[in-house]
Write a protein that holds these residues in place. Structure first.
Motif, mmCIF file in Angstrom:
data_model
loop_
_atom_site.group_PDB
_atom_site.id
_atom_site.type_symbol
_atom_site.label_atom_id
_atom_site.label_comp_id
_atom_site.label_asym_id
_atom_site.label_seq_id
_atom_site.Cartn_x
_atom_site.Cartn_y
_atom_site.Cartn_z
ATOM 1 N N TYR A 137 -90.790 48.100 41.082
ATOM 2 C CA TYR A 137 -90.300 48.675 40.213
ATOM 3 C C TYR A 137 -90.031 47.642 38.773
ATOM 4 N N PHE A 138 -90.890 46.685 38.914
ATOM 5 C CA PHE A 138 -90.378 46.372 37.349
ATOM 6 C C PHE A 138 -90.781 46.864 36.738
ATOM 7 N N ILE A 139 -92.673 46.631 37.119
ATOM 8 C CA ILE A 139 -93.396 46.994 36.291
ATOM 9 C C ILE A 139 -93.399 48.979 35.590
ATOM 10 N N ALA A 140 -92.537 49.780 36.806
ATOM 11 C CA ALA A 140 -91.995 50.968 36.522
ATOM 12 C C ALA A 140 -91.022 50.579 35.146
ATOM 13 N N ARG A 141 -90.060 50.123 35.350
ATOM 14 C CA ARG A 141 -89.157 49.960 34.040
ATOM 15 C C ARG A 141 -89.364 49.572 33.118
ATOM 16 N N ILE A 158 -85.690 42.520 28.786
ATOM 17 C CA ILE A 158 -86.184 41.642 29.051
ATOM 18 C C ILE A 158 -87.762 40.582 29.782
ATOM 19 N N THR A 159 -85.892 40.446 31.140
ATOM 20 C CA THR A 159 -86.847 40.101 32.391
ATOM 21 C C THR A 159 -87.651 40.879 33.167
ATOM 22 N N SER A 160 -87.939 42.584 33.072
ATOM 23 C CA SER A 160 -88.642 43.145 33.668
ATOM 24 C C SER A 160 -90.524 43.615 32.753
ATOM 25 N N LEU A 161 -90.351 42.759 31.498
ATOM 26 C CA LEU A 161 -91.182 43.092 30.873
ATOM 27 C C LEU A 161 -91.998 41.589 30.934
ATOM 28 N N LEU A 162 -91.180 40.146 30.951
ATOM 29 C CA LEU A 162 -91.944 39.078 31.242
ATOM 30 C C LEU A 162 -92.347 39.154 33.342
ATOM 31 N N ILE A 163 -91.679 39.782 34.401
ATOM 32 C CA ILE A 163 -91.817 39.424 34.948
ATOM 33 C C ILE A 163 -93.640 40.300 35.223
ATOM 34 N N THR A 164 -93.752 41.602 34.682
ATOM 35 C CA THR A 164 -94.797 42.396 34.104
ATOM 36 C C THR A 164 -95.985 41.570 33.429
ATOM 37 N N VAL A 165 -95.395 40.608 33.226
ATOM 38 C CA VAL A 165 -96.278 39.981 32.045
ATOM 39 C C VAL A 165 -96.920 38.863 32.658
ATOM 40 N N ILE A 209 -93.840 31.631 31.253
ATOM 41 C CA ILE A 209 -93.955 32.228 31.924
ATOM 42 C C ILE A 209 -95.301 32.643 32.788
ATOM 43 N N THR A 210 -96.307 31.963 31.997
ATOM 44 C CA THR A 210 -97.637 31.648 32.052
ATOM 45 C C THR A 210 -98.297 30.534 33.079
ATOM 46 N N GLY A 211 -97.273 29.162 32.646
ATOM 47 C CA GLY A 211 -97.327 28.056 33.218
ATOM 48 C C GLY A 211 -96.940 28.749 34.397
ATOM 49 N N PHE A 212 -95.552 29.553 35.083
ATOM 50 C CA PHE A 212 -95.403 29.469 36.219
ATOM 51 C C PHE A 212 -96.559 30.558 37.011
ATOM 52 N N ALA A 213 -98.016 31.111 36.162
ATOM 53 C CA ALA A 213 -99.163 32.051 36.560
ATOM 54 C C ALA A 213 -99.204 31.275 36.867
ATOM 55 N N VAL A 214 -99.569 30.861 35.922
ATOM 56 C CA VAL A 214 -100.679 29.442 36.946
ATOM 57 C C VAL A 214 -100.774 29.280 38.234
ATOM 58 N N ALA A 215 -99.012 28.274 38.791
ATOM 59 C CA ALA A 215 -98.725 27.752 39.567
ATOM 60 C C ALA A 215 -98.089 28.255 40.853
ATOM 61 N N ALA A 216 -99.046 29.664 40.395
ATOM 62 C CA ALA A 216 -98.273 31.172 41.448
ATOM 63 C C ALA A 216 -99.775 31.086 42.000
ATOM 64 N N THR A 217 -100.218 31.093 41.522
ATOM 65 C CA THR A 217 -102.034 31.088 41.874
ATOM 66 C C THR A 217 -102.083 29.766 42.490
ATOM 67 N N GLY A 218 -101.900 29.078 43.234
ATOM 68 C CA GLY A 218 -102.404 27.750 43.751
ATOM 69 C C GLY A 218 -102.744 26.939 42.725
ATOM 70 N N GLY A 219 -102.915 27.310 40.856
ATOM 71 C CA GLY A 219 -103.446 26.561 40.643
ATOM 72 C C GLY A 219 -103.238 24.918 40.275
ATOM 73 N N SER A 220 -103.715 24.216 39.435
ATOM 74 C CA SER A 220 -102.931 22.509 39.067
ATOM 75 C C SER A 220 -101.380 22.706 38.528
ATOM 76 N N LEU A 221 -100.834 22.364 38.713
ATOM 77 C CA LEU A 221 -98.891 21.431 38.562
ATOM 78 C C LEU A 221 -99.382 21.251 36.944
ATOM 79 N N SER A 222 -100.002 20.167 36.882
ATOM 80 C CA SER A 222 -100.942 19.757 35.230
ATOM 81 C C SER A 222 -101.042 20.665 34.313
ATOM 82 N N ILE A 223 -101.481 21.509 34.847
ATOM 83 C CA ILE A 223 -102.186 22.412 34.017
ATOM 84 C C ILE A 223 -100.732 23.502 33.305
ATOM 85 N N SER A 224 -100.367 23.672 34.588
ATOM 86 C CA SER A 224 -98.892 24.599 34.313
ATOM 87 C C SER A 224 -98.591 23.808 33.571
ATOM 88 N N ALA A 225 -97.844 22.273 33.706
ATOM 89 C CA ALA A 225 -96.959 21.674 32.845
ATOM 90 C C ALA A 225 -96.950 21.732 31.525
#
Length: 233
Positions: A137-141, A158-165, A209-225
């Protein structure tokens, strides 16, 4: 007659669609779910369907985990077939909600087959289907927003674009050459570019959004921060 500039521009867009298909198909969440490649294939406009399907196929064919990718390839085939048929018979095939429903149905049906005899996987199947629905849905938007070329964006746009990124970055995090994470390099580059051309607000949003992307993959929370604070600086 198509000029060289138009041809070059179209080739760049097709290459980006192929790359996005590859990265989104490798965007793993909750350790073993890969719904976003299917979402991307269901969401792209007609002129990007073939190349996006190729990129997504390559991403699933080279599994991002030790799990078999057959069910994702089966779902991808179903999505591309349905979208190609709809594009041929109706002008409504590109509506975000239709793309989301197609993505949800294909993910759910192929995932349900894998749960036979393993009822504990039912929740994962449902969860993956919901993420495929939302992602499509958000990618199509986002595609529709980029095609409109209007000045100024609403909060929802803006939210749709950020979710896609974020979805694309989640897949890029797993792309490693040697010991170098290409995804993390892309994250830092985006933050620097956003801070340079969009000032502090764009840099802050990009860091989040980049910090969230790292966290969502199970990456290091310190890197996300670190990425989040880098965007705020």
């Amino acid at each position: 007659e198509i000029g060289y500039k138009e041809l070059f521009y179209e080739l760049v867009l097709q290459a980006l669609a192929l790359t996005m298909g590859f990265f989104t198909s490798r965007a793993m969440i909750f350790d073993n779910l890969l719904p976003f490649g299917l979402a991307f294939a269901a969401a792209v406009p007609k002129n990007f369907l073939a190349v996006s399907a190729l990129g997504t196929f390559l991403g699933y064919f080279i599994p991002a985990s030790g799990l078999g990718a057959f069910r994702y390839l089966a779902a991808l085939f179903a999505i591309v077939s349905i979208k190609a048929l709809l594009y041929a018979v109706t002008k409504y095939a590109g509506i975000p909600m239709i793309s989301a429903i197609i993505s949800f149905a294909a993910t759910l049906l192929t995932g349900a087959v894998s749960t036979i005899g393993e009822p504990h996987k039912v929740i994962n199947c449902l969860l993956e289907s919901v993420f495929a629905f939302g992602g499509a849905y958000f990618i199509a938007r986002s595609f529709k927003i980029l095609a409109n070329e209007k000045n100024g964006l609403s909060g929802q746009e803006i939210t749709s674009l950020l979710i896609t990124v974020t979805i694309a970055l989640t897949g890029a995090i797993y792309f490693v050459v040697g010991s170098i994470s290409v995804g993390k390099i892309i994250c830092v580059t985006l933050i620097l570019l956003a801070s340079r051309f969009g000032e502090i607000y764009a840099g802050a949003v990009c860091g989040i959004i980049t910090g969230f992307a790292v966290a969502a993959t199970g990456g290091s929370l310190s890197i996300s921060a670190i990425l989040v604070f880098a965007g705020l600086m």
